[in-house]
Design a protein around this motif. Sequence first.
Motif, PDB file in Angstrom:
ATOM      1  N   ALA A   1       1.171  11.999   0.156  1.00 25.13           N
ATOM      2  CA  ALA A   1       0.487  10.707   0.121  1.00 25.13           C
ATOM      3  C   ALA A   1      -0.913  10.843  -0.456  1.00 25.13           C
ATOM      4  O   ALA A   1      -1.416   9.947  -1.143  1.00 25.13           O
ATOM      5  CB  ALA A   1       0.416  10.111   1.526  1.00 25.13           C
ATOM      6  N   ALA A   2      -1.573  11.979  -0.196  1.00 22.50           N
ATOM      7  CA  ALA A   2      -2.946  12.188  -0.653  1.00 22.50           C
ATOM      8  C   ALA A   2      -3.044  12.349  -2.160  1.00 22.50           C
ATOM      9  O   ALA A   2      -4.146  12.256  -2.718  1.00 22.50           O
ATOM     10  CB  ALA A   2      -3.543  13.420   0.031  1.00 22.50           C
ATOM     11  N   GLU A   3      -1.919  12.559  -2.833  1.00 24.07           N
ATOM     12  CA  GLU A   3      -1.955  12.681  -4.291  1.00 24.07           C
ATOM     13  C   GLU A   3      -2.374  11.376  -4.954  1.00 24.07           C
ATOM     14  O   GLU A   3      -2.805  11.372  -6.111  1.00 24.07           O
ATOM     15  CB  GLU A   3      -0.587  13.127  -4.805  1.00 24.07           C
TER      16      GLU A   3
ATOM     17  N   ALA B   1      -4.684   5.617   1.215  1.00 22.78           N
ATOM     18  CA  ALA B   1      -3.347   5.521   1.806  1.00 22.78           C
ATOM     19  C   ALA B   1      -3.143   6.508   2.944  1.00 22.78           C
ATOM     20  O   ALA B   1      -2.700   6.108   4.034  1.00 22.78           O
ATOM     21  CB  ALA B   1      -2.278   5.707   0.728  1.00 22.78           C
ATOM     22  N   PRO B   2      -3.443   7.807   2.786  1.00 31.71           N
ATOM     23  CA  PRO B   2      -3.219   8.720   3.906  1.00 31.71           C
ATOM     24  C   PRO B   2      -4.109   8.430   5.103  1.00 31.71           C
ATOM     25  O   PRO B   2      -3.649   8.536   6.256  1.00 31.71           O
ATOM     26  CB  PRO B   2      -3.513  10.107   3.307  1.00 31.71           C
TER      27      PRO B   2
ATOM     28  N   LEU C   1      13.010   8.668   6.439  1.00 29.77           N
ATOM     29  CA  LEU C   1      13.217   7.519   5.550  1.00 29.77           C
ATOM     30  C   LEU C   1      12.489   7.700   4.222  1.00 29.77           C
ATOM     31  O   LEU C   1      13.133   7.666   3.158  1.00 29.77           O
ATOM     32  CB  LEU C   1      12.777   6.227   6.245  1.00 29.77           C
ATOM     33  N   PRO C   2      11.163   7.902   4.204  1.00 32.66           N
ATOM     34  CA  PRO C   2      10.516   8.143   2.906  1.00 32.66           C
ATOM     35  C   PRO C   2      10.960   9.446   2.253  1.00 32.66           C
ATOM     36  O   PRO C   2      10.959   9.566   1.029  1.00 32.66           O
ATOM     37  CB  PRO C   2       9.020   8.176   3.256  1.00 32.66           C
ATOM     38  N   GLN C   3      11.363  10.438   3.075  1.00 37.40           N
ATOM     39  CA  GLN C   3      11.866  11.680   2.502  1.00 37.40           C
ATOM     40  C   GLN C   3      13.150  11.418   1.731  1.00 37.40           C
ATOM     41  O   GLN C   3      13.346  11.946   0.624  1.00 37.40           O
ATOM     42  CB  GLN C   3      12.098  12.691   3.632  1.00 37.40           C
ATOM     43  N   GLY C   4      14.025  10.597   2.292  1.00 34.67           N
ATOM     44  CA  GLY C   4      15.235  10.213   1.580  1.00 34.67           C
ATOM     45  C   GLY C   4      14.929   9.395   0.340  1.00 34.67           C
ATOM     46  O   GLY C   4      15.614   9.514  -0.684  1.00 34.67           O
ATOM     47  N   MET C   5      13.874   8.590   0.411  1.00 31.67           N
ATOM     48  CA  MET C   5      13.484   7.796  -0.752  1.00 31.67           C
ATOM     49  C   MET C   5      12.996   8.682  -1.891  1.00 31.67           C
ATOM     50  O   MET C   5      13.242   8.400  -3.067  1.00 31.67           O
ATOM     51  CB  MET C   5      12.414   6.783  -0.347  1.00 31.67           C
TER      52      MET C   5
ATOM     53  N   TRP D   1       1.895   4.842   0.986  1.00 31.92           N
ATOM     54  CA  TRP D   1       1.698   4.132   2.246  1.00 31.92           C
ATOM     55  C   TRP D   1       2.856   4.380   3.203  1.00 31.92           C
ATOM     56  O   TRP D   1       2.641   4.548   4.412  1.00 31.92           O
ATOM     57  CB  TRP D   1       1.543   2.636   1.964  1.00 31.92           C
ATOM     58  N   LEU D   2       4.078   4.396   2.690  1.00 29.34           N
ATOM     59  CA  LEU D   2       5.232   4.685   3.539  1.00 29.34           C
ATOM     60  C   LEU D   2       5.140   6.099   4.118  1.00 29.34           C
ATOM     61  O   LEU D   2       5.428   6.324   5.300  1.00 29.34           O
ATOM     62  CB  LEU D   2       6.528   4.534   2.741  1.00 29.34           C
TER      63      LEU D   2
END
Length: 244
Positions: free
Chosen positions: A57-59, A64-65, A109-113, A197-198
């Motif tokens: 997320a920090a990228e 966001a993070p 969930l976001p990992q699957g995304m 954000w997710l």
Amino acid sequence: MHQILTAVSMTAFPCLCTALGAGAVFLARPAPGGGPGQGLAGGVMLAACVFNLLLPAAESGWLAPAAGLVAGAALLLLAERLAGALENGERVGKPGGWGAAVAIGLHNLPQGMVVGLAAAGTAGQTGAAAAGALALSVGIGLQNLPEGAAVSLPVWRAGAGRWKAFGAGVASGLVEPLGAALAAVLAGGVLAGLMPWLLALAAGVMLAAAVQEPLAGAAQQGAGGVLAAAVGFGLLMALNLALG
């Protein structure tokens, strides 16, 4: 449709690894105060929070993070309060060990995304692009091995049967195909903008659940619990660093 099927199929190996990790509950033995399972689970959850969620997320920057982490923790606490009000004031997250299942499920969930986005971009392709998506799937799967145990063991230690705890671990991994399918459908600039954000929201949920349940229990066990937490954190950290 082919793009969706490709994305979902890429999550088969991570789901299998989650189930294998959850199977650790059948090998565990009862131990006073929950044994090292709580510390291991808490360490794994913290490492997943940092390496799998906050760092990606920090990228995109700092907002966001930072904001997502706090918002995710607040959302979990609010959900627990509302659930407690519905259950005659008895907060469900604390005594049952289910907070870890919810947190890791949301983390998946976001990992699957992420897997779904990678797979959607390689549907029908071969070569380096497809190999990269497959490597991502394998890497996430190997990371899911300790995460499956981080769900099933706390649920079992809290008093649930082994099969019920195993089912909780398996269910936490089944969120990944849903995330992959959603990513394949929504692949594009809008979803890519929401991903930080997710990830950060999931990190906040993960952090709050880890502090409430396994890490609190590990701290009560003294030096052994703290060492187990360090081992769990180091294990998942090593997997992340080794797999890039």
